[in-house]
Design a protein around this motif. Structure first.
Motif, mmCIF file in Angstrom:
data_model
loop_
_atom_site.group_PDB
_atom_site.id
_atom_site.type_symbol
_atom_site.label_atom_id
_atom_site.label_comp_id
_atom_site.label_asym_id
_atom_site.label_seq_id
_atom_site.Cartn_x
_atom_site.Cartn_y
_atom_site.Cartn_z
ATOM 1 N N ALA A 70 -0.755 10.626 -2.841
ATOM 2 C CA ALA A 70 -1.296 10.804 -1.500
ATOM 3 C C ALA A 70 -2.476 9.866 -1.249
ATOM 4 C CB ALA A 70 -1.738 12.247 -1.293
ATOM 5 N N ARG A 71 -3.147 9.450 -2.328
ATOM 6 C CA ARG A 71 -4.293 8.566 -2.125
ATOM 7 C C ARG A 71 -3.853 7.113 -1.999
ATOM 8 N NH1 ARG A 71 -9.113 9.786 -6.109
ATOM 9 N NH2 ARG A 71 -7.416 9.986 -7.576
ATOM 10 N N ILE A 72 -2.750 6.788 -2.648
ATOM 11 C CA ILE A 72 -2.330 5.382 -2.611
ATOM 12 C C ILE A 72 -1.540 5.074 -1.347
ATOM 13 C CG2 ILE A 72 -0.909 3.669 -3.785
ATOM 14 C CD1 ILE A 72 -1.628 4.783 -6.357
ATOM 15 N N LEU A 73 -0.921 6.144 -0.757
ATOM 16 C CA LEU A 73 0.005 5.904 0.351
ATOM 17 C C LEU A 73 -0.589 5.078 1.495
ATOM 18 C CD1 LEU A 73 2.902 6.474 1.169
ATOM 19 C CD2 LEU A 73 2.096 8.516 2.368
ATOM 20 N N PRO A 74 -1.802 5.386 1.995
ATOM 21 C CA PRO A 74 -2.323 4.557 3.094
ATOM 22 C C PRO A 74 -2.440 3.083 2.698
ATOM 23 C CG PRO A 74 -3.655 6.517 2.842
ATOM 24 C CD PRO A 74 -2.731 6.478 1.687
ATOM 25 N N VAL A 75 -2.841 2.852 1.427
ATOM 26 C CA VAL A 75 -2.973 1.462 0.985
ATOM 27 C C VAL A 75 -1.607 0.775 0.996
ATOM 28 C CG1 VAL A 75 -3.697 -0.008 -0.903
ATOM 29 C CG2 VAL A 75 -4.924 2.094 -0.417
ATOM 30 N N VAL A 76 -0.589 1.530 0.515
ATOM 31 C CA VAL A 76 0.754 0.940 0.475
ATOM 32 C C VAL A 76 1.244 0.628 1.876
ATOM 33 C CG1 VAL A 76 3.133 1.462 -0.094
ATOM 34 C CG2 VAL A 76 1.347 2.016 -1.717
ATOM 35 N N LYS A 77 0.954 1.590 2.807
ATOM 36 C CA LYS A 77 1.376 1.366 4.202
ATOM 37 C C LYS A 77 0.736 0.111 4.758
ATOM 38 C CE LYS A 77 1.241 4.571 7.409
ATOM 39 N NZ LYS A 77 0.976 5.862 8.088
ATOM 40 N N LEU A 78 -0.594 -0.001 4.510
ATOM 41 C CA LEU A 78 -1.306 -1.164 5.030
ATOM 42 C C LEU A 78 -0.750 -2.444 4.432
ATOM 43 C CD1 LEU A 78 -3.629 -2.057 6.834
ATOM 44 C CD2 LEU A 78 -5.109 -1.990 4.847
ATOM 45 N N ALA A 79 -0.484 -2.408 3.110
ATOM 46 C CA ALA A 79 0.037 -3.605 2.450
ATOM 47 C C ALA A 79 1.391 -3.996 3.030
ATOM 48 C CB ALA A 79 0.150 -3.363 0.946
ATOM 49 N N THR A 80 2.257 -2.984 3.289
ATOM 50 C CA THR A 80 3.572 -3.289 3.876
ATOM 51 C C THR A 80 3.413 -3.937 5.234
ATOM 52 O OG1 THR A 80 4.110 -1.122 2.984
ATOM 53 C CG2 THR A 80 5.863 -2.308 4.084
ATOM 54 N N LYS A 81 2.517 -3.335 6.054
ATOM 55 C CA LYS A 81 2.329 -3.887 7.397
ATOM 56 C C LYS A 81 1.836 -5.319 7.334
ATOM 57 C CE LYS A 81 1.223 0.391 9.786
ATOM 58 N NZ LYS A 81 0.181 1.097 10.543
ATOM 59 N N VAL A 82 0.858 -5.561 6.457
ATOM 60 C CA VAL A 82 0.310 -6.919 6.356
ATOM 61 C C VAL A 82 1.391 -7.880 5.899
ATOM 62 C CG1 VAL A 82 -1.299 -8.344 5.070
ATOM 63 C CG2 VAL A 82 -2.064 -6.205 6.021
ATOM 64 N N THR A 83 2.255 -7.417 4.945
ATOM 65 C CA THR A 83 3.330 -8.301 4.477
ATOM 66 C C THR A 83 4.279 -8.665 5.597
ATOM 67 O OG1 THR A 83 3.240 -6.934 2.497
ATOM 68 C CG2 THR A 83 4.953 -8.604 2.591
ATOM 69 N N ILE A 84 4.661 -7.637 6.398
ATOM 70 C CA ILE A 84 5.608 -7.900 7.487
ATOM 71 C C ILE A 84 4.988 -8.862 8.493
ATOM 72 C CG2 ILE A 84 6.908 -6.864 9.367
ATOM 73 C CD1 ILE A 84 7.169 -4.368 7.777
ATOM 74 N N ALA A 85 3.733 -8.581 8.891
ATOM 75 C CA ALA A 85 3.092 -9.440 9.892
ATOM 76 C C ALA A 85 2.914 -10.856 9.361
ATOM 77 C CB ALA A 85 1.742 -8.847 10.295
ATOM 78 N N GLY A 86 2.458 -10.956 8.090
ATOM 79 C CA GLY A 86 2.291 -12.283 7.499
ATOM 80 C C GLY A 86 3.604 -13.025 7.403
ATOM 81 N N GLY A 87 4.673 -12.295 7.042
ATOM 82 C CA GLY A 87 5.987 -12.928 6.976
ATOM 83 C C GLY A 87 6.426 -13.455 8.321
#
Lengths: 75, 113
Positions: free
Chosen positions: B3-20
């Motif tokens: 539950a603590r890592i999930l927001p970080v993972v979400k943010l990382a996914t979003k940044v990856t998609i936007a950067g891609g």
């Protein structure tokens, strides 16, 4: 500049404008959905940026005929 | 812990998609000069028919696609002829208007005879 060349430049300008508008729009949508909670301003910002880039490109291309380029200056 | 890592993972996914998305736009020359843009457009146009064929095969529909009619429409030529047509009709307008008024008056006179 002959009229044919000018016409081709304008065609390229318009096509380029459409492409950049579309790109800016899509990138704005992507950012708006991902980061900004589906607000409208990233979309307008993206399309505006695209149009601005197209305008600058067009301006440079149409002026390039009258501008002295570096390769000619060094003679 | 998840539950603590999930927001970080979400943010990382979003940044990856936007950067891609940004990288794809930059790499295909969509954000460069107008020559690069028209190159990308030509590539896209050339890549559409094979892609459509593949999709049709995937769905099991082997129909013959109607060939897209070649549009011989040049905006520049159309604009020039449009301007010429407008100006010529503007120059002929007073004469034509006078003629139409005369015809109309004549018609009314004929009615009242």
């Amino acid at each position: 500049m002959s009229e044919k060349e000018l016409g081709k430049k304008w065609d390229r300008c318009l096509a380029d404008g459409a492409i950049k508008l579309g790109t800016g729009l899509s990138l704005g949508i992507v950012f708006s959905v991902l980061f900004f909670k589906r607000r409208t301003w990233p979309i307008s910002f993206g399309s505006g940026t695209g149009l601005g880039m197209a305008y600058a490109n067009c301006q440079n291309e149409l002026r390039s005929h009258y501008v002295l380029h570096r390769s000619e200056k060094e003679q | 812990m998840a539950a603590r890592i999930l927001p970080v993972v979400k943010l990382a996914t979003k940044v990856t998609i936007a950067g891609g998305a940004l990288y794809v736009a930059y790499d295909s020359g969509l954000l460069g000069s107008s020559e690069q843009g028209s190159e990308a457009l030509e590539k896209a146009k050339a890549a559409i028919p094979p892609a459509i064929e593949e999709w049709m095969k995937y769905f099991g529909v082997e129909t013959q696609l109607p060939t897209i009619p070649k549009i011989e429409f040049s905006p520049v030529a159309a604009w020039n002829s449009g301007v010429q047509w407008t100006i010529s009709s503007l120059s002929e307008a007073p004469t034509k208007a006078a003629e139409h008024t005369n015809n109309g008056l004549q018609y009314l006179k004929d009615l009242t005879k």
